[in-house]
Design a protein around this motif. Sequence first.
Motif, short mmCIF file in Angstrom:
data_model
loop_
_atom_site.label_atom_id
_atom_site.label_comp_id
_atom_site.label_asym_id
_atom_site.label_seq_id
_atom_site.Cartn_x
_atom_site.Cartn_y
_atom_site.Cartn_z
N UNK A 118 27.61 33.61 -11.64
CA UNK A 118 27.83 32.53 -10.68
C UNK A 118 26.90 32.70 -9.49
N UNK A 119 26.83 31.63 -8.69
CA UNK A 119 26.14 31.67 -7.40
C UNK A 119 26.95 30.85 -6.41
N UNK A 120 26.96 31.30 -5.17
CA UNK A 120 27.65 30.61 -4.08
C UNK A 120 26.62 30.18 -3.04
N UNK A 121 26.90 29.07 -2.36
CA UNK A 121 26.10 28.64 -1.22
C UNK A 121 26.91 27.62 -0.43
N UNK A 122 26.57 27.47 0.83
CA UNK A 122 27.27 26.52 1.71
C UNK A 122 26.55 25.18 1.72
N UNK A 123 27.34 24.11 1.73
CA UNK A 123 26.80 22.76 1.89
C UNK A 123 27.51 22.10 3.06
N UNK A 148 21.11 34.13 2.21
CA UNK A 148 21.95 33.10 2.82
C UNK A 148 21.97 31.79 2.04
N UNK A 149 20.99 31.57 1.16
CA UNK A 149 20.93 30.34 0.37
C UNK A 149 21.55 30.48 -1.03
N UNK A 157 27.53 35.47 2.64
CA UNK A 157 27.00 35.01 3.91
C UNK A 157 27.84 33.85 4.43
N UNK A 158 27.95 33.74 5.75
CA UNK A 158 28.61 32.61 6.40
C UNK A 158 27.61 31.45 6.46
N UNK A 159 28.08 30.24 6.78
CA UNK A 159 27.16 29.11 6.90
C UNK A 159 26.02 29.34 7.90
N UNK A 160 26.25 30.19 8.90
CA UNK A 160 25.20 30.48 9.89
C UNK A 160 24.22 31.56 9.44
N UNK A 161 24.40 32.08 8.22
CA UNK A 161 23.48 33.08 7.68
C UNK A 161 23.87 34.53 7.92
N UNK A 162 24.96 34.75 8.64
CA UNK A 162 25.42 36.11 8.90
C UNK A 162 26.17 36.67 7.70
N UNK A 163 25.98 37.97 7.44
CA UNK A 163 26.72 38.64 6.35
C UNK A 163 28.21 38.64 6.67
#
Length: 185
Positions: A118-123, A148-149, A157-163
């Motif tokens: 799987x892969x996760x990312x924020x939209x 982050x992507x 990662x959070x939506x702001x790119x922080x771990x």
Amino acid sequence: MPAHRLAVYTFNQFVAPFQSDAIKGFRDAEPGAFAAIENANGFFARSGYDGEEGPESWGLQVFPKCWQNLNGDGWAPSTLSLWDSMEALMAATYHGDHGDAYRQGHKWHIKANHIPEYVLWWVSDGHRPDWSEAVARFENLIAAGPNAQAFSFKQAFAPNGQRIKPDTARIKALAALNRTLSTSA
């Protein structure tokens, strides 16, 4: 309403053609697993598949470059969905009917150490990713590792790119809530 949703794309390859006896357990478990996911706390939406009953497909379904069609039927198990949080997705994935099916995956899926499941990312809220975007994120994870992507639960990662790390207490609470919801349905 959250400003972001967590997108998840899952991908695997079957050990045999979908209609074979070797995959019967998957076919039998699939409706209950989808129902558990769709009824889980924090689930927002999922793509369906062209030509099948259920939700509409979020574009033309495509598969990653690593897909080899080893079973010869031109199909690979994959999903695309949106969630309110990582914890909600983890509670639904690893517990209940979906969790039961997940733990049997080794019977149906080819083990590939170099390919993630799987892969996760924020939209942004309101954005619905399509299959092509999902595969691009998956291939980013393969090529660049967690970032982050394109990331995983282990390196998130959070939506702001922080771990970030998932909140295990929240996962357990949501899993318990999902159990309560499933028994009252």
